[in-house]
Design a protein around this motif. Structure first.
Motif, short mmCIF file in Angstrom:
data_model
loop_
_atom_site.label_atom_id
_atom_site.label_comp_id
_atom_site.label_asym_id
_atom_site.label_seq_id
_atom_site.Cartn_x
_atom_site.Cartn_y
_atom_site.Cartn_z
N GLN A 238 31.77 58.94 46.15
CA GLN A 238 30.36 59.31 46.02
C GLN A 238 29.49 58.58 47.03
O GLN A 238 28.55 59.15 47.58
CB GLN A 238 29.89 59.04 44.59
CG GLN A 238 30.45 60.03 43.58
CD GLN A 238 30.16 59.64 42.14
OE1 GLN A 238 30.10 58.47 41.79
NE2 GLN A 238 29.98 60.64 41.28
N TYR A 239 29.80 57.31 47.28
CA TYR A 239 29.07 56.59 48.33
C TYR A 239 29.27 57.27 49.69
O TYR A 239 28.31 57.55 50.42
CB TYR A 239 29.54 55.14 48.43
CG TYR A 239 28.98 54.21 47.38
CD1 TYR A 239 27.62 53.95 47.30
CD2 TYR A 239 29.83 53.57 46.48
CE1 TYR A 239 27.11 53.08 46.35
CE2 TYR A 239 29.32 52.69 45.51
CZ TYR A 239 27.97 52.45 45.46
OH TYR A 239 27.46 51.59 44.51
N LYS B 69 21.41 56.59 51.10
CA LYS B 69 20.94 57.84 51.72
C LYS B 69 19.55 57.64 52.32
O LYS B 69 19.26 58.12 53.42
CB LYS B 69 20.93 58.97 50.69
CG LYS B 69 22.33 59.34 50.20
CD LYS B 69 22.29 60.39 49.11
CE LYS B 69 21.99 61.77 49.67
NZ LYS B 69 22.18 62.83 48.65
N GLU C 213 26.16 63.12 53.90
CA GLU C 213 25.10 64.10 53.65
C GLU C 213 23.77 63.67 54.24
O GLU C 213 22.97 64.51 54.69
CB GLU C 213 24.96 64.33 52.14
CG GLU C 213 26.15 65.04 51.51
CD GLU C 213 26.21 64.87 50.00
OE1 GLU C 213 25.25 64.29 49.43
OE2 GLU C 213 27.22 65.31 49.39
N VAL D 70 23.69 55.22 45.15
CA VAL D 70 24.00 56.07 46.29
C VAL D 70 22.72 56.48 46.99
O VAL D 70 22.64 56.53 48.23
CB VAL D 70 24.81 57.30 45.84
CG1 VAL D 70 25.01 58.27 47.01
CG2 VAL D 70 26.16 56.89 45.26
N GLY D 71 21.69 56.76 46.21
CA GLY D 71 20.41 57.17 46.77
C GLY D 71 19.82 56.16 47.73
O GLY D 71 19.19 56.52 48.72
N ASP E 139 30.31 60.30 50.44
CA ASP E 139 29.67 61.62 50.48
C ASP E 139 28.18 61.48 50.74
O ASP E 139 27.58 62.26 51.50
CB ASP E 139 29.91 62.37 49.18
CG ASP E 139 31.36 62.84 49.01
OD1 ASP E 139 32.11 62.84 50.01
OD2 ASP E 139 31.73 63.19 47.88
N GLY E 140 27.57 60.48 50.11
CA GLY E 140 26.14 60.24 50.34
C GLY E 140 25.85 59.85 51.77
O GLY E 140 24.87 60.32 52.36
#
Length: 397
Positions: free
Chosen positions: A233-234, A195, A240, A191-192, A236-237
């Protein structure tokens, strides 16, 4: 043994329609929880079986294609001309111009495509996207695969190519840039990574003063797997990391592996066992070419369907399970001493083999195998095993 699977002709792939639909719907639910507008573009190159494309289309996906062959396939299967995402350098001029005229999502990849844009009729206005080069070693070093994880696709911002390409496109008075394509698949699929890419690209979008209607983030995501990032989670990343002023842009994703991998199994049967050099050599009617076309896996998601009408002892030597081909390295995995000794008629079922396997399987020794559709415990033939007639079609000799 599962008596239903016992009746299937091996080797074969098995498509679980319910699993494919579940993955598509769950990814869509995640996107809609954060963004007002989102598009799932199914990656045709990952698995181009027409039945898969039909299911993806019927459940609201666009077709993400990377060649004129795939573009034609998407149209033949029935995708709306506006519901095609056209990427990559292998566009033909004819299909490129056709796609732009028809309102498809077309992401400019090459300089020649900019020249082609000049040939569009001047009495109408057209919209395109542009692909930005993503060098993982520079944008997200912690996700890099080695010290120089560069990228040969898209236009580089640092070199000035991106700015020049944008200027060249905007100099054509009836062309507008409405999208940006930033696909890059990291080995980590974290995910990072996404981002960090979003943070990097956002500054370029804002500095370039591009007024975009969509942002194509590409693919490279994990599917539903324990211990791995979820679709939510992806998403949401993405949300954000994205500056607030860009969150109204339509988000485009191009999942292939993330939705189709878990929807396919591969079934093979033991056809012979030999013993020498302190090992049992188990030959099957399948091949590693079909389940591991990159030949980089050391193990698989698999289960054994033993023929329970026959007695099985424990092997007093390791067992090397191999494929049907004449390639010495067509070896799938090793079973340790003390495991159930495989015998002719036993079957091995490989899970999560829907991504890239079928599109990269070669016509080597054994032609394309049967493909079955699994629906509510019943099986029907989707594609019959190729024979000499299919292989020889369109050949002249």
């Amino acid at each position: 043994m599962d008596t239903t699977k016992q009746k299937l002709s091996t080797p074969c792939f098995i498509l679980d329609e319910e699993e494919l639909v579940r993955n598509i719907n769950e990814f869509r639910t995640a996107l809609e929880s954060r963004f007002k507008s989102a598009v799932i573009g199914y990656s045709v190159k990952t698995n181009s079986l027409p039945a898969v494309l039909q299911i993806a289309k019927d459940h609201g996906c666009y077709a993400e294609v990377v060649s004129y062959h795939e573009y034609s396939l998407a149209l033949r299967v029935g995708f709306d001309k506006r519901h095609i995402i056209y990427n990559g350098p292998l566009k033909s001029k004819e299909t490129f111009l056709q796609a732009v005229k028809n309102g498809a999502i077309v992401n400019v990849e090459c300089w020649r495509e900019i020249e082609w844009l000049r040939e569009l009729p001047h009495d109408q206005h057209y919209k395109v996207g542009i692909r930005l080069n993503i060098n993982i070693s520079k944008v997200s070093p912690e996700d890099a695969d080695g010290p120089d994880d560069d990228n040969r696709f898209g236009f580089s911002y640092e070199s000035g190519d991106f700015g020049r390409a944008v200027d060249d496109i905007l100099a054509i008075d009836n062309i507008k840039i409405v999208g940006i394509h930033t696909h890059r698949e990291p080995k980590t699929r974290s995910v990072g990574f996404y981002k960090r890419v979003i943070a990097y690209v956002s500054s370029i979008i804002l500095d370039s003063k591009l007024n975009l209607s969509y942002w194509d983030l590409g693919g490279g995501f994990f599917g539903i797997m324990p211990g791995k990032p979820t679709y939510q989670q992806y998403v949401d990343g993405f949300y954000e990391a994205m500056p607030e002023k860009l969150r109204n842009i339509a988000i485009v994703v191009e999942p292939g592996n993330a939705v189709v991998a878990s929807a396919f199994d591969y079934l093979m049967q033991v056809i012979d066992v030999k013993e020498h050099d302190g090992r049992y050599y188990v030959c099957t009617d399948g091949t590693r070419n079909d389940v591991d076309p990159f030949f980089h896996k050391s193990d698989y998601f698999k289960e054994f369907l033993l023929d329970d009408s026959k007695e099985h002892s424990l092997a007093d030597n390791p067992q090397i399970v191999s494929g049907l081909s004449c390639l010495e390295y067509d070896r799938l995995f090793e079973m340790p001493k003390g495991s159930p000794k495989l015998i002719c008629g036993d079957r091995i079922l490989f899970h999560r083999v829907g991504a890239y396997t079928m599109t990269l399987s070669p016509l080597f020794i054994h032609y394309f195998p049967n493909v079955y559709l699994q629906q509510e415990g019943r099986y029907s033939l989707l594609r019959e095993e190729w024979d000499v007639d299919q292989f020889i079609a369109n050949n002249r000799y």
